[in-house]
Motif scaffolding. Structure first.
Motif, PDB file in Angstrom:
ATOM      1  N   GLY A  30       0.839  -1.202   0.000  1.00  0.00           N
ATOM      2  CA  GLY A  30       0.000   0.000   0.000  1.00  0.00           C
ATOM      3  C   GLY A  30       0.869   1.246   0.000  1.00  0.00           C
ATOM      4  O   GLY A  30       0.541   2.264  -0.605  1.00  0.00           O
ATOM      5  N   HIS A  49      -1.045   6.587   2.996  1.00  0.00           N
ATOM      6  CA  HIS A  49      -1.371   5.386   2.231  1.00  0.00           C
ATOM      7  C   HIS A  49      -1.029   4.113   3.007  1.00  0.00           C
ATOM      8  O   HIS A  49      -1.770   3.132   2.966  1.00  0.00           O
ATOM      9  N   SER A  53      -3.852   1.290   4.099  1.00  0.00           N
ATOM     10  CA  SER A  53      -3.668  -0.106   3.711  1.00  0.00           C
ATOM     11  C   SER A  53      -3.564  -1.009   4.939  1.00  0.00           C
ATOM     12  O   SER A  53      -4.169  -2.083   5.000  1.00  0.00           O
ATOM     13  N   SER A 119      -5.009   1.769  -2.143  1.00  0.00           N
ATOM     14  CA  SER A 119      -4.234   1.294  -0.991  1.00  0.00           C
ATOM     15  C   SER A 119      -5.112   0.512  -0.022  1.00  0.00           C
ATOM     16  O   SER A 119      -4.688  -0.500   0.540  1.00  0.00           O
ATOM     17  N   SER A 138      -0.709  -3.507  -6.615  1.00  0.00           N
ATOM     18  CA  SER A 138       0.211  -2.468  -6.162  1.00  0.00           C
ATOM     19  C   SER A 138       1.185  -2.075  -7.271  1.00  0.00           C
ATOM     20  O   SER A 138       1.369  -0.888  -7.555  1.00  0.00           O
TER      21      SER A 138
END
Length: 170
Positions: A30, A49, A53, A119, A138
């Motif tokens: 993330g 982020h 995540s 994320s 990702s």
């Protein structure tokens, strides 16, 4: 004190290791999206982020573990995984919407908001143990952010040059 130690060590060591690795993986992958946003000097960068995540992964891990914590004879517990995913998605979307704003006739923060949403999804997939899907998403997200950003910049520059040439001809 013994009860506290038993409570902390209730789940097996190998299971805890799996959870730990999933959380680290969610933070790492993330964070890749956040790293690109950080490099572009956006408000929601690396730390934001990673936290989104990580939180998504933690929520989904906890939701999958709740049935194991309940007594076997409990009929009241029914976990619907789609509701957990929906809740995570709504929460992340709320955060992402807070980043988007209108300034001088243009929308700002839309890509960063979408990155936060991605994320969250990466954290969710890795939290569920869907490593391949989370890692691929990702990497693909970073490619989209880096490569398409360069294409957008070049396109804007060429449009600007064309516009300047036309205005100079008049």
């Amino acid at each position: 004190m013994e009860a506290l130690i038993d409570d902390i060590t209730t789940t097996g060591g190998s299971e805890n290791l799996v959870f730990f690795v999933r959380l680290v993986g969610a933070a790492l992958f993330g964070g890749l999206i956040g790293l690109e946003r950080e490099m572009q000097n956006h408000a929601a960068g690396l730390r934001t982020h990673i936290l989104v995540s990580l939180a998504a992964a933690l929520f989904v891990i906890v939701s999958t573990e709740v049935p194991d914590l309940m007594p076997e004879d409990s009929d009241v517990l029914r976990i619907d995984p789609t509701r957990v995913i929906q809740s995570i998605t709504e929460g992340v979307a709320f955060l992402a919407a807070g980043i988007v704003f209108f300034q001088k006739g243009t929308v700002k923060g839309l890509t960063t908001g979408a990155g936060l949403w991605l994320s969250g999804a990466i954290g969710l997939t890795i939290g569920l143990g869907l490593w391949t899907l989370g890692i691929f998403s990702s990497v693909l997200g970073v490619i989209v952010l880096l490569v398409l950003h360069r294409i957008e910049v070049r396109t804007r520059l060429s449009r600007r040059k064309t516009k300047d040439n036309r205005s100079g001809e008049a």
